[in-house]
Write a protein that holds these residues in place. Sequence first.
Motif, PDB file in Angstrom:
ATOM      1  N   LYS A 180      -3.759  -4.300  -7.241  1.00 18.87           N
ATOM      2  CA  LYS A 180      -3.131  -2.983  -7.141  1.00 18.87           C
ATOM      3  C   LYS A 180      -3.429  -2.357  -5.779  1.00 18.87           C
ATOM      4  O   LYS A 180      -2.545  -1.784  -5.128  1.00 18.87           O
ATOM      5  N   THR A 181      -4.689  -2.478  -5.353  1.00 22.68           N
ATOM      6  CA  THR A 181      -5.100  -1.918  -4.064  1.00 22.68           C
ATOM      7  C   THR A 181      -4.375  -2.616  -2.918  1.00 22.68           C
ATOM      8  O   THR A 181      -3.861  -1.960  -1.999  1.00 22.68           O
ATOM      9  N   VAL A 182      -4.346  -3.943  -2.970  1.00 22.90           N
ATOM     10  CA  VAL A 182      -3.678  -4.717  -1.926  1.00 22.90           C
ATOM     11  C   VAL A 182      -2.193  -4.377  -1.869  1.00 22.90           C
ATOM     12  O   VAL A 182      -1.615  -4.174  -0.794  1.00 22.90           O
ATOM     13  N   ASN A 183      -1.570  -4.279  -3.033  1.00 14.34           N
ATOM     14  CA  ASN A 183      -0.131  -4.002  -3.091  1.00 14.34           C
ATOM     15  C   ASN A 183       0.204  -2.615  -2.560  1.00 14.34           C
ATOM     16  O   ASN A 183       1.274  -2.404  -1.961  1.00 14.34           O
ATOM     17  N   ASN A 184      -0.701  -1.652  -2.763  1.00 14.41           N
ATOM     18  CA  ASN A 184      -0.454  -0.281  -2.320  1.00 14.41           C
ATOM     19  C   ASN A 184      -0.746  -0.077  -0.840  1.00 14.41           C
ATOM     20  O   ASN A 184      -0.114   0.753  -0.176  1.00 14.41           O
ATOM     21  N   ARG A 185      -1.714  -0.822  -0.307  1.00 17.39           N
ATOM     22  CA  ARG A 185      -2.174  -0.576   1.062  1.00 17.39           C
ATOM     23  C   ARG A 185      -1.554  -1.505   2.099  1.00 17.39           C
ATOM     24  O   ARG A 185      -1.487  -1.154   3.278  1.00 17.39           O
ATOM     25  N   LEU A 186      -1.131  -2.679   1.685  1.00 14.79           N
ATOM     26  CA  LEU A 186      -0.605  -3.645   2.640  1.00 14.79           C
ATOM     27  C   LEU A 186       0.892  -3.847   2.447  1.00 14.79           C
ATOM     28  O   LEU A 186       1.402  -3.733   1.319  1.00 14.79           O
ATOM     29  N   GLN A 187       1.567  -4.146   3.521  1.00 13.28           N
ATOM     30  CA  GLN A 187       2.992  -4.448   3.457  1.00 13.28           C
ATOM     31  C   GLN A 187       3.159  -5.959   3.246  1.00 13.28           C
ATOM     32  O   GLN A 187       3.270  -6.717   4.201  1.00 13.28           O
ATOM     33  N   HIS A 247      -5.240 -11.170  12.756  1.00  7.97           N
ATOM     34  CA  HIS A 247      -5.450  -9.791  12.304  1.00  7.97           C
ATOM     35  C   HIS A 247      -5.961  -8.949  13.471  1.00  7.97           C
ATOM     36  O   HIS A 247      -6.795  -9.388  14.260  1.00  7.97           O
TER      37      HIS A 247
END
Length: 249
Positions: A180-187, A247
């Motif tokens: 959930k965190t990855v999906n919300n914060r990263l494109q 990165h």
Amino acid sequence: MQIPFNPELFGININTHLVLEYLAFFIAYRYYVFLRKRNTDVITSNNRLSIILGATLGALAGSRLVGFLENPLIEFTLNNAITLLNTKTIMGGLFGGLLGVELAKKIINEKHSSGDLFVFPIILGIFIGRIGCFLSGTNEFTYGKVTTSTFGMDLGDGLLRHPTSLYELFFLIFLFIALKTVNNRLQLKNGDLFKIFMLSYFGFRFCIEFLKPNVFYTFGLSSIQILCVICWLYYSKFIASLLLTKHPR
């Protein structure tokens, strides 16, 4: 509460695992429908239905095949045939469903990735199903080896065993929050979330298999672990792309 936990209702023993298994399918599907309404789906309803059908048939075949490979020397009698039909594993279901989806997409000529919408419903469904596995104790082959560690629990046979289903429940909570965190914060690119989920879950299952009393091994690995390796190889290009991505410092 005593494990295995099979409460009695109106004089009938309730199969907790079976009830939770059906509940897992129902709630996971309703969660998927909820998410699809809240998100823009680039795949048409007809194509999405074909993809779900492909996933279902692939998962059905894969779960039975891998379930059989976990106990390949079963004697072919009528009773064992019925047992074999009821033998299934989520790992085979996930990978078989993946192959079923890819085949369905080729047939209908669908080019868009379709897995991201399934990620969180799948995690929720597995979580509910694993509660049933834990409550079933040694009645379901999801328990761990005998252990002297502080984590050991009596799962119904009087021995202290690793509660591997309980370990998985904690991992699934962590995985749900992390994704959930990855999906919300990263494109992320379309489809990447599902790939990360598959690699993460199959990686966890590869490790947890060392705590289970498996009997049949090939090259020192159980059938589940071999499937995990196959999954990693399937996503090898994606893994390489993650490792090679630069990165910003």
